[in-house]
Design an enzyme around this catalytic site. Structure first.
Site, short mmCIF file in Angstrom:
data_model
loop_
_atom_site.label_atom_id
_atom_site.label_comp_id
_atom_site.label_asym_id
_atom_site.label_seq_id
_atom_site.Cartn_x
_atom_site.Cartn_y
_atom_site.Cartn_z
N LYS A 252 2.39 -3.47 7.18
CA LYS A 252 2.58 -3.51 6.02
C LYS A 252 4.16 -3.41 5.41
O LYS A 252 4.76 -3.94 4.81
CB LYS A 252 1.83 -2.69 4.96
CG LYS A 252 0.22 -3.35 5.05
CD LYS A 252 0.01 -4.63 4.43
CE LYS A 252 0.15 -4.50 2.95
NZ LYS A 252 -0.24 -5.90 2.39
N TYR B 209 -1.37 -0.66 11.00
CA TYR B 209 -1.78 -1.26 9.81
C TYR B 209 -0.30 -1.00 8.86
O TYR B 209 0.13 -2.08 8.37
CB TYR B 209 -2.94 -0.85 9.17
CG TYR B 209 -3.12 -0.99 7.47
CD1 TYR B 209 -3.09 -2.58 7.12
CD2 TYR B 209 -3.16 0.03 6.83
CE1 TYR B 209 -3.07 -2.72 5.75
CE2 TYR B 209 -3.18 -0.29 5.20
CZ TYR B 209 -3.11 -1.88 4.74
OH TYR B 209 -3.33 -2.04 3.66
N THR C 158 0.87 -1.14 0.08
CA THR C 158 -0.03 0.05 -0.10
C THR C 158 0.93 1.39 -0.10
O THR C 158 1.93 1.28 0.44
CB THR C 158 -0.85 0.09 1.17
OG1 THR C 158 -1.45 1.38 1.49
CG2 THR C 158 -0.38 -0.32 2.58
N ASP C 159 0.35 2.45 -0.34
CA ASP C 159 0.88 3.58 -0.30
C ASP C 159 1.43 4.25 1.08
O ASP C 159 1.80 4.97 1.27
CB ASP C 159 0.18 4.73 -1.02
CG ASP C 159 -1.10 4.94 -0.88
OD1 ASP C 159 -1.68 4.44 0.26
OD2 ASP C 159 -1.96 5.76 -1.43
N GLU C 160 0.05 3.43 1.90
CA GLU C 160 0.33 3.92 3.39
C GLU C 160 1.65 3.81 4.10
O GLU C 160 1.77 4.44 5.04
CB GLU C 160 -0.78 3.51 4.12
CG GLU C 160 -2.21 3.66 3.39
CD GLU C 160 -3.37 3.44 4.36
OE1 GLU C 160 -3.28 3.44 5.48
OE2 GLU C 160 -4.54 3.02 3.73
P1 NAD Z 1 -9.62 -7.23 2.58
O1 NAD Z 1 -9.44 -7.02 3.89
O2 NAD Z 1 -10.79 -7.17 1.73
O3 NAD Z 1 -9.34 -8.94 2.15
C1 NAD Z 1 -8.37 -9.54 2.90
C2 NAD Z 1 -8.31 -11.09 2.41
O4 NAD Z 1 -7.36 -11.78 3.30
C3 NAD Z 1 -9.94 -11.52 3.00
O5 NAD Z 1 -10.26 -12.66 2.16
C4 NAD Z 1 -9.38 -12.54 4.16
O6 NAD Z 1 -10.15 -13.68 4.62
C5 NAD Z 1 -7.99 -12.90 3.94
N1 NAD Z 1 -6.91 -13.07 5.11
C6 NAD Z 1 -6.75 -12.14 6.28
N2 NAD Z 1 -6.15 -12.84 7.05
C7 NAD Z 1 -5.68 -13.82 6.40
C8 NAD Z 1 -4.73 -15.12 6.79
N3 NAD Z 1 -4.29 -15.03 8.32
N4 NAD Z 1 -4.54 -16.03 6.00
C9 NAD Z 1 -5.42 -16.30 5.03
N5 NAD Z 1 -6.07 -15.28 4.59
C10 NAD Z 1 -6.47 -14.32 5.46
O7 NAD Z 1 -8.40 -6.55 2.03
P2 NAD Z 1 -8.12 -5.71 0.51
O8 NAD Z 1 -8.78 -4.44 0.63
O9 NAD Z 1 -8.72 -6.68 -0.68
O10 NAD Z 1 -6.48 -5.63 0.40
C11 NAD Z 1 -5.75 -6.65 -0.18
C12 NAD Z 1 -4.48 -6.29 -0.13
O11 NAD Z 1 -4.21 -5.08 -0.81
C13 NAD Z 1 -3.81 -6.08 1.32
O12 NAD Z 1 -2.55 -6.86 1.32
C14 NAD Z 1 -4.02 -4.62 1.45
O13 NAD Z 1 -2.72 -4.38 2.35
C15 NAD Z 1 -3.71 -4.19 0.12
N6 NAD Z 1 -3.95 -2.97 -0.43
C16 NAD Z 1 -5.39 -2.47 -0.13
C17 NAD Z 1 -5.83 -1.35 -0.77
C18 NAD Z 1 -7.34 -0.82 -0.57
O14 NAD Z 1 -7.42 0.41 -0.88
N7 NAD Z 1 -8.14 -1.60 -0.11
C19 NAD Z 1 -4.85 -0.44 -1.16
C20 NAD Z 1 -3.58 -0.74 -1.46
C21 NAD Z 1 -3.18 -2.00 -1.21
P1 TYD Z 2 -10.57 3.95 4.51
O1 TYD Z 2 -11.87 3.60 3.54
O2 TYD Z 2 -10.63 3.31 6.01
O3 TYD Z 2 -9.34 3.62 4.13
P2 TYD Z 2 -7.76 4.25 4.56
O4 TYD Z 2 -7.84 4.46 6.01
O5 TYD Z 2 -6.88 2.95 4.43
O6 TYD Z 2 -7.39 5.68 3.68
O7 TYD Z 2 -10.90 5.62 4.77
C1 TYD Z 2 -10.74 6.28 3.76
C2 TYD Z 2 -10.63 7.81 4.28
O8 TYD Z 2 -11.87 8.12 4.90
C3 TYD Z 2 -9.75 8.06 5.49
O9 TYD Z 2 -9.05 9.52 5.52
C4 TYD Z 2 -10.44 7.84 6.64
C5 TYD Z 2 -11.84 8.44 6.27
N1 TYD Z 2 -13.27 7.79 6.83
C6 TYD Z 2 -13.99 8.50 7.43
O10 TYD Z 2 -14.04 9.81 7.57
N2 TYD Z 2 -15.20 8.04 7.91
C7 TYD Z 2 -15.33 6.67 8.03
O11 TYD Z 2 -16.20 5.96 8.65
C8 TYD Z 2 -14.41 5.81 7.43
C9 TYD Z 2 -14.34 4.35 7.48
C10 TYD Z 2 -13.38 6.43 6.68
#
Ligand code: NAD
Ligand code: TYD
Length: 369
Positions: free
Chosen positions: A179, A175, A133-135
């Protein structure tokens, strides 16, 4: 190739699994997922019976199971997405994040190392691709809000900073710290053992099948039910949004064409202040529900800010475009329209994931596998 995709029942993982299963019938795809609260096999209903797809219910921390699967199925590639992914949960329960994101990644790396090193060809033709992630880069200042929502040229004019691949890691939340730690382990396995690794760091994703604890699906559902929309702080924080299918397309490109040991940032130059996104969501949801556009603005409720809330994320993805030719295919307005429509048309999916029943159902269904 025989490929393990971890976290394939989650939001991004399900889009990656679908793309690989449909596009590469000659591959064998193994979706390894523990099915935590965030994992949902209903996300993959449309492809679950394809002959090149297998679901394996497993915890990535369970080294023995992962190692045995790699041996049995002759795995050549790993696309590692499984993680705990929600910042608010990490603030409440950091241990789970360290366990899955750090120890789980290490377990995947070690299983791949031992299996691949046991083969006559060693690491030849193998690939460990870690999705991050970019975070991990920390937070950016917001010096020129006029430049938001636009392409890089506007930012170049205003001189705002972006996350580039060589930026120092400075994670703030449990988090992002977990990562960052996992990214370091992946690079260490390349530098120490010569494992062919790739890391990508992507901005915030949106689209169908996202668990409704994240901003966009949570708010669409709340608007539908006329529940309050809890905006943290003043809603001034900026996120850089990418349509999830474009992330999956980038993963496909990088898995096949990316250079070993490289890092690629993935993003769409699409920055929005949270409060502006919330207004777009209200207008779009109202319109699609046949309500007067904007009539639900009074649902906006400013609440106590998230602890350590990063002000701004913004990805510079020019390297990926320059070297591998990837660009986002969807404009944000189009992507948001598709996304809101999808959640409104899939209320049964929403009710299912928020009820908790689906977890017990699938646990029962897969208990012997
Ligand atoms: P998500 O929370 O929707 O899905 C995570 C999946 O991992 C779920 O299916 C869960 O059951 C599985 N999981 C969790 N713990 C596990 C374990 N111990 N063993 C096996 N499976 C397990 O997450 P997402 O939003 O789809 O993110 C997927 C990946 O992409 C993550 O690595 C996250 O850091 C990265 N990412 C997410 C975003 C975003 O905006 N959502 C952006 C950049 C990177
Ligand atoms: P989120 O979807 O949790 O993603 P991330 O924290 O990984 O960026 O949140 C996106 C943005 O929205 C973040 O700045 C936090 C804000 N946010 C709210 O203001 N209210 C909410 O209920 C949630 C879940 C997020």
């Amino acid at each position: 190739m025989n490929i393990i995709i971890t976290g394939g029942a989650g939001f991004i993982g399900s889009h990656v699994v679908r793309l690989f299963v449909e596009k590469y019938p000659q591959y064998k795809i193994f979706n390894v997922d523990k099915l935590t609260y965030a994992g949902n096999l209903a996300n993959l209903k449309d492809i679950e019976n394809k002959p090149n797809y297998t679901f394996v219910k497993a915890d990535i921390c369970d080294f023995d199971t992962i190692y045995a699967l790699m041996q049995r199925e002759h795995i050549d590639g790993i696309i590692h997405l499984a993680a705990e992914s929600h910042v608010d949960r990490s603030i409440k329960d950091p241990f789970t994040f360290a366990r899955t994101n750090v120890m789980g990644t290490l377990s995947m790396l070690q299983a791949a190392k031992l299996y691949w090193e046991s083969l006559p060809e060693g690491y030849e033709g193998k690939r460990f691709y870690h999705i991050s992630t970019d975070e991990v880069y920390g937070a950016l200042e917001l010096t020129h809000p006029e430049g938001l929502h636009s392409d890089i040229s506007a930012h170049e004019v205003y001189g705002d900073e972006f996350f580039t691949e060589d930026r120092k890691y400075q994670p703030h939340s449990p988090y992002s710290a977990s990562k960052a730690s996992s990214d370091h382990f992946v690079r260490a396995f390349h530098d120490t053992y010569g494992m062919p690794t790739i890391v990508t760091n992507c901005s915030n994703n949106y689209g169908p099948y996202q668990f409704p604890e994240k901003l966009i699906p949570l708010f669409i559902n709340n608007i539908r039910h006329r529940r309050p929309l809890p905006v943290y702080g003043k809603g001034e924080n900026v996120r850089d949004w990418l349509y999830v299918v474009d992330h999956a397309r980038a993963i496909d490109t990088i898995f096949h064409k990316g250079a070993i040991a490289e890092t690629y940032n993935i993003g769409g130059f699409n920055e929005w202040k949270n409060i502006d996104i919330v207004k777009v969501l209200i207008n779009t949801t109202d319109r699609l529900l046949g309500r007067k556009e904007g009539e639900d603005m009074d649902l906006i409720t400013y609440v106590t800010d998230r602890a350590g809330h990063d002000l701004r994320y913004a990805i510079d993805s020019r390297k990926l475009k320059r070297e591998l030719g990837w660009e986002p295919s969807l404009q944000f307005e189009e992507g948001i329209e598709i996304t809101v429509r999808w959640y409104l048309e899939n209320q049964a999916w929403m009710d299912n994931v928020t009820s908790g029943d689906y977890q017990r159902y699938y646990d029962e269904m897969y208990k012997d596998r």
